[in-house]
Design an enzyme around this catalytic site. Structure first.
Site, short mmCIF file in Angstrom:
data_model
loop_
_atom_site.label_atom_id
_atom_site.label_comp_id
_atom_site.label_asym_id
_atom_site.label_seq_id
_atom_site.Cartn_x
_atom_site.Cartn_y
_atom_site.Cartn_z
N ASP A 155 0.53 -1.39 -0.06
CA ASP A 155 -0.50 0.12 0.40
C ASP A 155 1.01 1.09 -0.27
O ASP A 155 1.83 1.10 0.81
CB ASP A 155 -0.60 -0.17 1.28
CG ASP A 155 -2.04 0.77 1.41
OD1 ASP A 155 -2.58 1.52 0.78
OD2 ASP A 155 -1.17 1.61 2.19
N GLU A 166 0.76 -1.10 -4.54
CA GLU A 166 -0.41 0.40 -5.22
C GLU A 166 0.83 1.29 -5.00
O GLU A 166 1.14 1.85 -4.31
CB GLU A 166 -1.21 0.26 -3.72
CG GLU A 166 -2.66 1.20 -3.94
CD GLU A 166 -2.49 2.59 -3.46
OE1 GLU A 166 -3.87 2.72 -3.58
OE2 GLU A 166 -1.85 2.51 -2.40
C1 GLC Z 1 -4.10 3.48 -0.27
C2 GLC Z 1 -5.53 2.87 0.04
C3 GLC Z 1 -6.33 3.98 0.58
C4 GLC Z 1 -5.91 4.73 2.31
C5 GLC Z 1 -4.05 5.28 1.40
C6 GLC Z 1 -3.12 5.26 2.65
O1 GLC Z 1 -4.04 4.85 -1.32
O2 GLC Z 1 -5.91 2.47 -1.11
O3 GLC Z 1 -7.55 3.63 0.98
O4 GLC Z 1 -6.65 5.70 2.29
O5 GLC Z 1 -3.84 4.17 0.88
O6 GLC Z 1 -3.68 4.31 3.81
#
Ligand code: GLC
Length: 676
Positions: free
Chosen positions: A317, A359
């Site tokens: 993430d 991500e």
């Molecule tokens: C990622 C997640 C999101 C979250 C962010 C901070 O982008 O998908 O939902 O708010 O990380 O952790």
């Protein structure tokens, strides 16, 4: 061949001999530089003891994998921590850690490791179908997910992303991304044992479980942060703490804001520490200091532990933010790719069944780096979200004009053939209008004006809009307005149902199926957000749940509607029509070799302003996919299709030959054709 170098001779050596043996060293000299070799030898000193409880063949496997991948590990870690006097000791601790969790790895998972050694491209296969949900919204608790495995299997789901699994802070927690314990299942959802059982049951059905590993930050209530607040200097080094505003102000000059409405700025004053803390996201999410190798070791231990529970994919993430550099936006820094390469390598050595998904919602030129470019080529992660495909889908759907999409996606750099795009039409997050100004310019659009148009179209403000979305995080400084909404609500189904207009319902259904066909036909790993297969609408009552009320993204994370699931085979219902169409797409995908992610996907520029056309290349022949982004019938000249290598105009989705009239084929409103 010199017998001393013969592989057979080496394999007959005793396991403990293997790393140290001269023959082994010689055989692996092409894999390791001299400095890496020296580092590996010193790091392996106490391996014998750590691995002693294992069968010789098992020990040997670990050592072989360590030798095979060590250079990648070394190359990732040296640029980040190489200047430290304790670098070799750090590598020694890391190798011990990997060996320890390898020893603890259950046999069932070691067998999976071997399977994946034999089939390292498993996640690229055309049969892959991902499904994503919040456990609480799908089934309430982990053990209740078990009740719905048949449904998942019926769809052909073989990759399941479970969200908000690990313990997060009480109250506001950014949808679970403010973790207080990375190794403990959220008590509201179940136990670690239940997670382990679920992973094992799913694995038996051929489904790989993915969970998040939140790498950029932990909750301010995580024990590391609590210790830092209590004045523990060891743990204070886990974070970015500043005594006054001098450095925070200097950083702020070039930092963007992720949540400008509910968390302006990137630093928060903490009364306990009496320091400013780096908090990129919310004030309760403390950024981890990856320049401290202790963080690397902590996260590796967590990762290996979770892998041993049966997790097969980690969604890493918010990785873009992992490294900070003054004078920059502190995203996509070179060290991020070094660290990700090293993390990926740790999985390859100790838990090879595991894949990493990045991500990173960033611009195309940066996005491609999450697969690894240059010295990181193909070493950084296995899967990454194709954010541009998602944004361009919505852009073309609103404007009915595919020229920007064709241009932006054709400019995309080639990817290594060992990776897969995660193709998605929306996820649990909002949609940000990542349209590059120069792409917009090149098709005669103005970037800022087009982004404004998209926000107002999907918020339902634009005259004639079919969408029913909501605004997320209006940024006064940039004018950006991101969008919330489920696939169905954004594609017109909510409005059509409200207006009781059957023609509009028909069009909305076609738009939704267009979306599914696009992400399933792109040669990636399609990720379906729960309920989109049935057309679930926005949850207008999301704010009745206290913990969700402050975050309007919960509008598009509705609870599963099991009545609709029950109707899915009834073709007289909306959900039945959607589900039937969706199933045709996923079943066709599974039988279409060209959709394996390993092969190239080319964007075809046919010059047609309403159609989007791609060519999926394969030794068996090209698969051309044509999508009509308008509610009007369009005609496409067949020559560009033949030029792309298509020999026969046979549509795999309907299993029908396509008629050619005056050298052109007909595409009804929102038609999608997969031609081979
Ligand atoms: C990622 C997640 C999101 C979250 C962010 C901070 O982008 O998908 O939902 O708010 O990380 O952790």
């Amino acid at each position: 061949m010199n017998t001393e170098q013969s592989p057979r001779l080496v394999s007959r050596q005793s396991a403990s001999d293997t790393i140290k043996g001269a023959a082994f060293r010689q055989r692996n000299s092409h894999l390791l530089t001299a400095s890496a070799q020296t580092c590996l030898e010193s790091a392996s000193v106490s391996l014998e003891q750590t691995l002693a409880s294992l069968q010789p063949r098992d020990q040997q496997l670990f050592r072989l994998r360590l030798a095979r991948w060590f250079q990648n590990l070394y190359d990732g870690l040296w640029p980040v921590y190489g200047q430290r006097a304790d670098f070799n000791a750090f590598i020694g601790r890391l190798v011990q850690l990997m060996a320890t969790y390898y020893v603890k790895r259950p046999d069932e998972l070691k067998t999976l490791d071997l399977e994946r050694d034999l089939e390292p491209d498993w996640f690229q296969h055309e049969s892959m179908l991902g499904y994503v949900f919040y456990v609480e919204q799908f089934a309430g608790r982990l053990d209740k997910v078990q009740d719905h495995l048949d449904y998942l299997q019926e769809m052909g789901v073989n990759y399941l992303h479970l969200m908000k699994v690990m313990q997060s802070r009480d109250g506001e927690n950014d949808g679970g991304y403010a973790v207080t314990d990375y190794r403990q299942v959220d008590s509201a959802l179940g136990t670690n044992a239940e997670l382990q059982t679920l992973c094992s049951d799913l694995r038996e059905r051929g489904v790989s479980v993915c969970i998040d590993l939140v790498l950029n930050h932990c909750a301010r209530e995580h024990p590391w942060a609590l210790a830092a607040q209590a004045g523990d200097e060891h743990y204070q080094q886990y974070f970015y703490l500043f005594e006054d505003r001098t450095l925070p102000d200097a950083y702020e000059r070039t930092l963007p804001e992720v949540f400008p409405e509910f968390a302006p700025g990137n630093f928060t004053y903490d009364e306990n520490c009496r320091r400013w803390v780096w908090t990129t996201f919310n004030h309760f999410q403390w950024d981890l200091n990856w320049s401290n190798p202790e963080i690397f070791l902590e996260i590796v231990e967590i990762m290996l532990d979770l892998a041993n529970l049966g997790i097969e994919v980690f969604r890493l993430d918010a990785v873009a933010f992992m490294w900070k550099r003054l004078g920059t936006d502190s995203q996509n820094q070179e060290e991020v790719f070094d660290l990700m390469q090293a993390l990926r390598t740790c999985s390859r050595i100790a838990t090879p069944a595991v894949a990493h998904k990045a991500e990173a919602i960033v611009a195309p030129d940066d996005l491609i780096r999450y697969f690894g470019v240059g010295r990181h080529h193909g070493k950084v992660s296995n899967i990454a979200y194709h954010n541009s495909l998602m944004v361009q889908f919505w852009s073309s759907l609103a404007s009915r004009d595919t020229r920007l999409m064709t241009r932006a996606l054709s400019e995309f750099p080639r990817t290594p053939n060992s990776i897969a795009w995660g193709t998605y039409i929306r996820c649990h997050d909002d949609i940000g209008w990542a349209v590059a100004d120069d792409d917009a310019d090149s098709v005669g659009l103005n970037g800022p004006a087009h982004r404004q148009f998209l926000s107002s179209f999907y918020a339902g403000e634009f005259t004639g809009s079919f969408a029913r979305g909501g605004i997320f995080q209006f940024n006064e400084a940039t004018g950006d307005r991101r969008i919330n909404g489920t696939l169905a609500s954004l594609a017109g189904l909510e409005q059509a149902i409200e207006w009781g207009n059957t023609e509009l319902i028909d069009l909305a259904i076609e738009r939704i199926l267009l979306a599914h066909a696009l992400i399933c036909g792109f040669g990636g790993l399609p990720l379906i957000y729960m309920g989109d297969e049935l057309g679930l609408l926005n949850d207008r009552a999301y704010d009745r749940v206290a913990d969700h009320a402050n975050d309007s993204r919960w509008m598009h994370r509705p609870p599963m509607d099991w009545d609709r699931v029950a109707n899915r085979h009834d073709a007289t219902t909306i959900e039945g029509r959607l589900y039937g169409g969706f199933m045709r797409i996923v079943q066709t995908r599974r039988k279409t070799a060209q959709l394996n992610a390993r092969y190239d996907t080319d964007i075809l520029n046919t010059g047609h302003p309403h159609l989007f056309t791609i060519a999926n290349r394969h030794p068996l022949g090209t698969l051309a996919c044509v999508y009509n982004f308008s509610e009007h019938t369009q005609w496409l000249n067949v020559q560009p299709l033949y030029d792309s290598g298509v020999v026969e105009l046979f549509d795999r989705l309907t299993a029908q030959e396509i008629n050619v009239t005056d050298d052109a084929i007909e595409l009804p409103p929102y038609a999608r054709l997969w031609l081979s």
